[in-house]
Enzyme design. Structure first.
Site, PDB file in Angstrom:
ATOM      1  CB  SER A 193       3.574  -3.214  -4.239  1.00  0.00           C
ATOM      2  OG  SER A 193       4.637  -2.507  -3.631  1.00  0.00           O
ATOM      3  CG  ASP A 195       2.423   4.189  -4.699  1.00  0.00           C
ATOM      4  OD1 ASP A 195       2.717   4.992  -5.606  1.00  0.00           O
ATOM      5  OD2 ASP A 195       2.540   2.958  -4.809  1.00  0.00           O
ATOM      6  CE  LYS A 223       4.768   4.546  -7.629  1.00  0.00           C
ATOM      7  NZ  LYS A 223       3.515   3.858  -8.028  1.00  0.00           N
ATOM      8  CD  GLU A 275      -1.377   2.930 -10.022  1.00  0.00           C
ATOM      9  OE1 GLU A 275      -2.428   2.565 -10.606  1.00  0.00           O
ATOM     10  OE2 GLU A 275      -0.758   2.193  -9.224  1.00  0.00           O
ATOM     11  CD  GLU A 322       3.738  -1.978 -12.614  1.00  0.00           C
ATOM     12  OE1 GLU A 322       3.519  -0.954 -11.920  1.00  0.00           O
ATOM     13  OE2 GLU A 322       3.504  -3.126 -12.224  1.00  0.00           O
TER      14      GLU A 322
HETATM   15  O1  KIV Z   1       3.431   0.044  -5.537  1.00  0.00           O
HETATM   16  C1  KIV Z   1       4.544  -0.217  -5.992  1.00  0.00           C
HETATM   17  O2  KIV Z   1       5.376  -0.878  -5.386  1.00  0.00           O
HETATM   18  C2  KIV Z   1       4.876   0.284  -7.312  1.00  0.00           C
HETATM   19  C3  KIV Z   1       6.037  -0.360  -7.982  1.00  0.00           C
HETATM   20  C4  KIV Z   1       5.564  -1.601  -8.631  1.00  0.00           C
HETATM   21  C5  KIV Z   1       6.723   0.549  -8.904  1.00  0.00           C
HETATM   22  O3  KIV Z   1       4.211   1.123  -7.850  1.00  0.00           O
END
Ligand code: KIV
Length: 276
Positions: free
Chosen positions: A57, A95, A124, A126, A193
């Site tokens: 994000s 991420d 993390k 997706e 989400e």
């Molecule tokens: O990238 C991010 O901040 C996220 C959140 C919205 C959980 O994946």
């Protein structure tokens, strides 16, 4: 490690994956937030946030893009490295950005960068059952993984916008199966989400690992929001699940503390933040 050893005597020792599992088992909500720099991560940590995410994000709230797609591994490594300097207690997740985990080998190389160069404790990614080979590869190398389901912002151009997922019965059932497949492949956390409350509830009941929601209702094991949203920095229309905790707070720290408290006492999310 030295930092962690020094902190063993603290009232509240550093959070690790075992702490998060125990919180799920004991029904204590996990309070999580994103952070992108050392000053804010220090405030987030001082407010006793359990988990901090260096999310892609950052492409939208820091870099000003319309989506998370342009974010690179170098961007995440840089922001992870500076966020870690502000943390003492919170568990740090970073991420894997768009197309940085297209194969197990690529995922492994990039996860190693986030952990070794950035200092992340978990990565993390997706995706649903299509990512099980990647998750298995990371898990086989003892790399902790958070699997992000529901609305997957990296797929925005494929799904045609940021919209609620899992409203139809088949889609909801498929998401439960995806969560189980990812857990069986070795995922340690599921992040959910923008799904209806009932989907959040079903997935949380189905899997043993902690489920952290953003717009996934009150029945999940924890909540996460984008820091700039809870501080009222984000301009324009925000998603339904966003709450501005600066309202009534006299500082950024007080607003973050109010968010953590609201997650812990389950006053956030309220009905107006949820999807049906
Ligand atoms: O990238 C991010 O901040 C996220 C959140 C919205 C959980 O994946």
């Amino acid at each position: 490690m030295y930092k962690q050893l020094q902190q063993r005597g603290m009232d509240s020792p550093p959070v690790n994956i075992g702490t998060l599992r125990q919180m799920k088992a004991e029904g204590e909500p996990i309070a999580a937030l994103t952070a992108y720099d050392a000053s804010f991560s220090q405030l987030v940590d001082m407010a006793a946030t359990d988990l901090v995410l260096v999310g892609d994000s950052l492409g939208m709230v820091i870099q000003g893009h319309d989506t998370t797609v342009p974010v690179t591994v170098d961007d995440i490594v840089y922001h992870t490295r500076i966020v870690t300097r502000g943390l003492r207690r919170a568990f740090l997740v970073s991420d894997l950005p768009f197309m940085s985990y297209a194969t197990p080998e690529q995922a492994l190389d990039n996860a190693v960068r986030l952990m070794q160069e950035g200092g992340a404790m978990m990565v993390k990614l997706e995706g649903g059952r299509g990512q099980t080979a990647v998750v298995e590869c990371l898990a086989q190398h003892d790399i902790p993984v958070c699997a992000h389901l529901g609305l997957k912002p990296q797929s925005v151009h494929k799904i045609g916008g940021f919209r609620v997922q899992g409203r139809e019965r088949e889609a909801a059932q498929r998401m439960v199966e995806d969560a189980l497949a990812l857990q069986n492949a070795g995922a340690d956390i599921v992040l959910l989400e923008c799904v209806p409350n009932e989907v959040g509830k079903a997935i949380t009941a189905a899997v043993d690992v902690p489920v952290i929601g953003i717009g996934a209702g009150p029945h999940v094991d924890g909540q996460i929001l984008v820091l700039y949203d809870i501080l009222g920095i984000t301009q324009g229309r925000t998603p339904r699940f966003v709450k501005n905790f600066m309202v009534g707070a006299d500082s950024n720290l007080a607003a973050i503390e109010a968010y953590v408290q609201a997650v812990k006492d389950r006053s956030y999310p309220a009905e107006e933040h949820c999807f049906s």
